[in-house]
Design an enzyme around this catalytic site. Structure first.
Site, PDB file in Angstrom:
ATOM      1  N   PHE A 107      43.390  76.463  93.728  1.00  0.00           N
ATOM      2  CA  PHE A 107      44.116  77.546  93.491  1.00  0.00           C
ATOM      3  C   PHE A 107      45.215  77.767  94.334  1.00  0.00           C
ATOM      4  O   PHE A 107      45.526  76.965  95.795  1.00  0.00           O
ATOM      5  CB  PHE A 107      43.192  79.219  94.015  1.00  0.00           C
ATOM      6  N   ASP A 154      36.102  77.700  99.686  1.00  0.00           N
ATOM      7  CA  ASP A 154      36.803  78.624  98.430  1.00  0.00           C
ATOM      8  C   ASP A 154      35.557  79.181  97.716  1.00  0.00           C
ATOM      9  O   ASP A 154      35.645  78.506  96.337  1.00  0.00           O
ATOM     10  CB  ASP A 154      37.474  78.329  97.567  1.00  0.00           C
ATOM     11  N   TYR A 184      36.927  90.602  94.780  1.00  0.00           N
ATOM     12  CA  TYR A 184      37.164  91.524  93.712  1.00  0.00           C
ATOM     13  C   TYR A 184      36.713  90.981  92.646  1.00  0.00           C
ATOM     14  O   TYR A 184      36.605  91.686  91.353  1.00  0.00           O
ATOM     15  CB  TYR A 184      38.699  92.355  94.181  1.00  0.00           C
ATOM     16  N   LYS A 185      36.270  90.093  92.531  1.00  0.00           N
ATOM     17  CA  LYS A 185      35.964  88.778  91.703  1.00  0.00           C
ATOM     18  C   LYS A 185      34.155  89.357  90.782  1.00  0.00           C
ATOM     19  O   LYS A 185      33.944  90.651  90.459  1.00  0.00           O
ATOM     20  CB  LYS A 185      35.861  87.631  91.508  1.00  0.00           C
ATOM     21  N   ARG A 188      41.509  81.711  79.283  1.00  0.00           N
ATOM     22  CA  ARG A 188      39.639  81.688  80.689  1.00  0.00           C
ATOM     23  C   ARG A 188      39.347  82.397  80.191  1.00  0.00           C
ATOM     24  O   ARG A 188      39.233  83.811  80.219  1.00  0.00           O
ATOM     25  CB  ARG A 188      40.716  81.205  81.675  1.00  0.00           C
TER      26      ARG A 188
HETATM   27  C1  PLP Z   1      40.008  80.789  94.055  1.00  0.00           C
HETATM   28  C2  PLP Z   1      40.700  81.692  94.129  1.00  0.00           C
HETATM   29  N1  PLP Z   1      40.748  81.968  95.996  1.00  0.00           N
HETATM   30  C3  PLP Z   1      41.713  82.270  96.685  1.00  0.00           C
HETATM   31  C4  PLP Z   1      42.731  84.034  95.508  1.00  0.00           C
HETATM   32  C5  PLP Z   1      43.136  85.032  95.965  1.00  0.00           C
HETATM   33  O1  PLP Z   1      42.405  85.526  97.162  1.00  0.00           O
HETATM   34  P1  PLP Z   1      43.278  86.726  97.602  1.00  0.00           P
HETATM   35  O2  PLP Z   1      44.049  87.092  96.773  1.00  0.00           O
HETATM   36  O3  PLP Z   1      42.002  87.530  98.390  1.00  0.00           O
HETATM   37  O4  PLP Z   1      44.091  85.987  98.555  1.00  0.00           O
HETATM   38  C6  PLP Z   1      42.166  83.563  93.939  1.00  0.00           C
HETATM   39  C7  PLP Z   1      42.235  84.937  93.526  1.00  0.00           C
HETATM   40  O5  PLP Z   1      42.168  84.615  92.074  1.00  0.00           O
HETATM   41  C8  PLP Z   1      41.428  82.507  93.683  1.00  0.00           C
HETATM   42  O6  PLP Z   1      40.954  82.309  92.303  1.00  0.00           O
END
Ligand code: PLP
Length: 412
Positions: free
Chosen positions: A127, A197, A222-223, A371
């Site tokens: 990501f 992560d 938030y997911k 997705r």
């Molecule tokens: C794997 C992953 N890590 C981090 C994030 C982003 O996190 P944040 O916006 O809270 O910094 C996302 C967002 O979709 C994600 O999918």
């Protein structure tokens, strides 16, 4: 070959012991929501909870709320509620900041703990924020290198100069799930730490941080945790690292005695040292509601259902949509994937838009991935059926190709 029929799908819903959980969420009638891996649905209790925190707590207690309503301990309290979902002890998880900020704090903490080593290993296509924050850490500290290796070559890439392995457990695009136990063991054998992560894992698939002897982890609120747009994130630090790892963002909420107002920074002896500034109480209250939905849920059933939903989707796509040029990029083996399924298709963007216009909400991920996320708490097997039926229809009738579906919005 006889295909799956709707009666068989209805029987899966009828036998689903988690089916009543759907009533704990506000889901618009007729909508097939397959995007809980981007933004979880609104729990029924959240609006009243926020009203209570705003009107009764903030409105009536004002500054006294920090003590009277336990705001000061909210980061720890909600962290402890997330802990069982990720196989962590209660006192090793805290809610704080965004996932990006937590990544930065823990990447730098790990690099500082291994001063004789200068490399962070990750994978290309991780990501973006994970790679960006690693690059930011390398920029802040001189002489650090971020090295990437393909998913199946990670273990070989952990050489003697590696301080930290930084991986997303379930890949945001492909859904591929890393072997957390195996990679963590290999990293430890070579003297490196690992930061996982869990953004696409927490609340959707089994995670056993303690059982895997994991060092560090972060994840989104938030997911699948349903904390609402921009919800605060969580971080995990194994007990054995509490005394030795320090956050570079040494804000006053991470101090051993924030209200002593001393000039010198002394980190808290426990997980609170990874806090930075004043916690966002409204955001944490909403996240608490999202996480509390999991309290009485049979977690093994939850993880099994996530696999069953994904398997059904892949099976129906095989049966009904094979002729339309979709290429499965997610593993068929349920143990090797998370809770979303992705297909590459050269028209993935307009197809995704046409699906949304027809009440099936998923994501497009550039350059060519459709997705669809299957949240075991509230997705029905009938939703999976409806999604595939809609995909088949918009493809067969060419509806995906309407000009309006080719327009790109800022957020895909
Ligand atoms: C794997 C992953 N890590 C981090 C994030 C982003 O996190 P944040 O916006 O809270 O910094 C996302 C967002 O979709 C994600 O999918």
């Amino acid at each position: 070959m006889s295909g799956t029929d709707i009666a068989a799908v209805a029987a899966l819903d009828a036998a689903d012991s988690l089916a009543p959980m759907r009533q704990r969420f506000v889901l618009p009638e007729g909508l097939v929501y397959l995007d809980g891996n981007s933004l979880g649905a609104l729990p029924v209790g959240t609006a009243a909870r926020l009203r209570e925190v705003v009107e009764d707590q903030w409105g009536k207690s004002l500054i006294g709320g920090w003590n009277m309503h336990g705001w000061v301990a909210a980061s720890r309290r909600v962290g402890a509620r997330i802990a069982p979902l990720i196989g962590a002890p209660d006192d090793c998880v805290v809610v704080a900041d965004s996932t990006s900020v937590n990544l930065y704090k823990l990447i730098v903490a790990a690099l500082k703990a291994k001063p004789e080593r200068r490399v962070v290993v990750s994978e290309p296509g991780n990501f973006p924020t994970d790679l960006y924050m690693a690059a930011g850490a390398a920029w802040t500290m001189s002489g650090i290198e971020v090295r990437t290796a393909p998913a199946d070559r990670i273990v070989e890439a952990i050489e003697d100069d590696v301080a930290l392995v930084l991986l997303t457990h379930v890949h945001y695009k492909t859904g591929r799930k890393h072997d957390m136990a195996g990679i963590t063991r290999a990293a430890h054998d070579r003297g490196a730490l690992v930061l996982w992560d869990l953004s696409h894992s927490a609340g959707a698939v089994a995670v056993d941080l303690e059982g895997c002897d994991a060092d560090l982890a972060v994840g989104c609120g938030y997911k699948y945790l349903n904390g609402g747009p921009g919800a605060p994130a969580f971080l995990y630090v194994a007990q054995r690292h509490h005394a030795s790892l320090r956050s570079p963002l040494s804000g006053w909420f991470g101090h051993a005695a924030p209200f002593a107002f001393r000039d010198d920074y002394a980190p808290s002896p426990d997980i609170s040292r990874f806090l930075c500034g004043t916690p966002p109480i409204l955001g944490i209250a909403a996240l608490d509601e999202g996480v509390s939905v999991f309290a009485d849920v049979d977690r093994d059933r939850l993880w099994d259902k996530s696999q069953a939903l994904c398997s059904l989707f892949i099976k129906l796509m095989d049966e009904r949509c094979a002729v339309f040029g979709f290429e499965l990029v997610t593993a068929r083996d349920p143990t090797a994937r998370g809770s979303h399924v992705s297909y590459a298709h050269r028209n993935a963007h307009p197809i995704c838009q046409a699906l949304i216009a027809n009440g099936v909400v998923g994501d497009f991920r550039a350059p060519d991935v459709l997705r669809l996320g299957f949240t075991p708490l509230y997705t029905r097997f009938a939703d999976v059926w409806a999604a595939v039926e809609t995909i088949e229809r918009i493809m067969a009738q060419g509806e995906w190709d309407r000009p309006e579906h080719h327009v790109r919005a800022a957020v895909t």
